[in-house]
Design a protein around this motif. Structure first.
Motif, PDB file in Angstrom:
ATOM      1  N   TYR A  12       0.864  -1.192   0.000  1.00  0.00           N
ATOM      2  CA  TYR A  12       0.000   0.000   0.000  1.00  0.00           C
ATOM      3  C   TYR A  12       0.890   1.228   0.000  1.00  0.00           C
ATOM      4  N   HIS A  15       0.738   8.072   1.834  1.00  0.00           N
ATOM      5  CA  HIS A  15       0.645   9.320   1.051  1.00  0.00           C
ATOM      6  C   HIS A  15       1.320  10.493   1.780  1.00  0.00           C
ATOM      7  N   TYR A 165      -7.674   0.678   5.512  1.00  0.00           N
ATOM      8  CA  TYR A 165      -8.032  -0.345   4.510  1.00  0.00           C
ATOM      9  C   TYR A 165      -7.010  -0.318   3.381  1.00  0.00           C
ATOM     10  N   LYS A 167      -6.433  -0.332  -0.649  1.00  0.00           N
ATOM     11  CA  LYS A 167      -7.221   0.021  -1.832  1.00  0.00           C
ATOM     12  C   LYS A 167      -7.453  -1.206  -2.697  1.00  0.00           C
ATOM     13  N   ARG A 169      -8.465  -3.286  -6.268  1.00  0.00           N
ATOM     14  CA  ARG A 169      -7.954  -3.274  -7.645  1.00  0.00           C
ATOM     15  C   ARG A 169      -9.002  -3.831  -8.583  1.00  0.00           C
ATOM     16  N   TYR A 196     -16.347   0.542  -9.261  1.00  0.00           N
ATOM     17  CA  TYR A 196     -15.702   1.713  -8.636  1.00  0.00           C
ATOM     18  C   TYR A 196     -16.643   2.395  -7.637  1.00  0.00           C
ATOM     19  N   LYS A 201     -15.528  -2.087  -2.062  1.00  0.00           N
ATOM     20  CA  LYS A 201     -14.340  -2.438  -2.848  1.00  0.00           C
ATOM     21  C   LYS A 201     -13.207  -1.429  -2.708  1.00  0.00           C
ATOM     22  N   LYS A 202     -13.523  -0.232  -2.250  1.00  0.00           N
ATOM     23  CA  LYS A 202     -12.497   0.798  -1.981  1.00  0.00           C
ATOM     24  C   LYS A 202     -11.528   0.973  -3.154  1.00  0.00           C
ATOM     25  N   MET A 203     -12.085   1.092  -4.352  1.00  0.00           N
ATOM     26  CA  MET A 203     -11.253   1.102  -5.542  1.00  0.00           C
ATOM     27  C   MET A 203     -10.572   2.441  -5.811  1.00  0.00           C
ATOM     28  N   MET A 205      -9.568   6.773  -5.474  1.00  0.00           N
ATOM     29  CA  MET A 205      -8.667   7.594  -4.670  1.00  0.00           C
ATOM     30  C   MET A 205      -9.399   8.236  -3.508  1.00  0.00           C
ATOM     31  N   GLN A 207     -13.408   8.236  -1.318  1.00  0.00           N
ATOM     32  CA  GLN A 207     -14.586   7.406  -1.066  1.00  0.00           C
ATOM     33  C   GLN A 207     -15.855   8.249  -0.971  1.00  0.00           C
ATOM     34  N   TYR A 217     -18.079   7.600  -8.880  1.00  0.00           N
ATOM     35  CA  TYR A 217     -16.677   7.915  -8.581  1.00  0.00           C
ATOM     36  C   TYR A 217     -15.958   8.374  -9.842  1.00  0.00           C
TER      37      TYR A 217
END
Ligand SMILES: Cc1cc2nc3c(=O)[nH]c(=O)nc-3n(C[C@H](O)[C@H](O)[C@H](O)COP(=O)(O)O)c2cc1C
Length: 249
Positions: A12, A15, A165, A167, A169, A196, A201-203, A205, A207, A217
């Motif tokens: 992960y 940032h 979490y 992210k 894919r 998305y 699924k937290k796909m 950048m 939420q 999204y």
């Protein structure tokens, strides 16, 4: 699952929220020795790695800071120098050498990130080096103008908190093709958009795109994130690539 697959599945990005904890020099040496095991075209490793150990210099280079950073550059100078030394006249130039060199470089960079993760070290890949005046990178670390291009920076350190979490894919239609390439159908695209949008699924950048007034999204992504404006760095990137010789044919 074996340990290697677990490590890759636990990758992960941090940032920029690195703590003040430092990465040990011993671990840096392990990462450096290991990442160059990556496959490389013609066994010539067409890249250089500049190790940055000063937090302020890391910030100047990429806009983020962390304990250490590795600047991965496509670079043919060492190879051209040894060729000249031996009386040969090997000259790397042109887009094919750039593509091959970029492939070598990125494989080594990703291997470094995996190695770091396996040692419990957090990382951030950033192209912040290509934001603003890209010439500062050449100046700050004295990169050669010809045959060298700073491709990606890997910042290393320890996050001040673990992510809540990982992210997700996308692995569906249009990404993985069975035997033959197939464009997405309308239905595939609807499924992709829904994937998305699925909060579990937290796909993406972010939420909370609905809070920003977007239905999907991907509406947020195309309208807000990618935007419509031209990035001024684009033309500088082109002129630096021209200067490097990587656009010669
Ligand atoms: C070429 C590249 C540039 C990136 N630049 C940034 C960056 O400048 N800032 C940042 O926070 N993350 C950056 N990232 C990290 C991505 O945002 C991150 O990999 C993506 O959101 C997926 O999240 P994950 O790595 O946590 O799974 C970059 C990743 C890549 C491969």
């Amino acid at each position: 699952m074996n340990e290697t697959i677990n490590t890759i599945n636990s990758l992960y990005t941090t940032h920029g929220n690195f703590s003040t904890q430092d990465v040990k020099e011993e671990d840096m040496q392990t990462i450096l020795k290991t990442c160059v095991r990556a496959a490389n075209a013609s066994a010539r490793q067409s890249y250089s790695i500049v190790v940055i150990r000063d937090r302020e210099r890391i910030r100047q280079l990429c806009g983020y800071t962390g304990s250490k950073a590795l600047l991965f550059c496509v670079d043919y100078n060492r190879i051209m120098d040894v060729s000249n030394h031996l009386g040969h006249d090997y000259k790397a130039s042109g887009i094919a050498d750039f593509i091959t060199g970029s492939t070598d470089t990125i494989l080594a960079a990703q291997t470094a990130a995996i190695c770091a993760r396996s040692l419990g070290i957090d990382s951030l890949f950033t192209n912040g080096i290509q934001r603003g005046d890209i010439n500062r990178i050449y100046d700050l670390v004295q990169l050669p103008e010809k045959g060298c291009f700073p491709l990606i920076m890997l910042v290393l350190g320890y996050a001040d908190k673990e992510p809540t979490y990982l992210k997700g894919r996308y692995r569906g239609k249009g990404l993985i093709h069975d035997e033959q390439y197939q464009r997405c159908t309308e239905r595939d695209l609807q499924n992709l958009i829904a994937e998305y949008d699925d909060p579990s699924k937290k796909m993406g950048m972010i939420q909370d795109w609905e809070k920003h007034g977007f239905t999907h999204y991907l509406d947020w992504f195309f309208e807000k994130w990618i935007g419509k404006g031209e990035r001024p760095e684009k033309s500088q990137m082109l002129s630096l690539l021209e200067r490097s010789g990587f656009l010669d044919w």
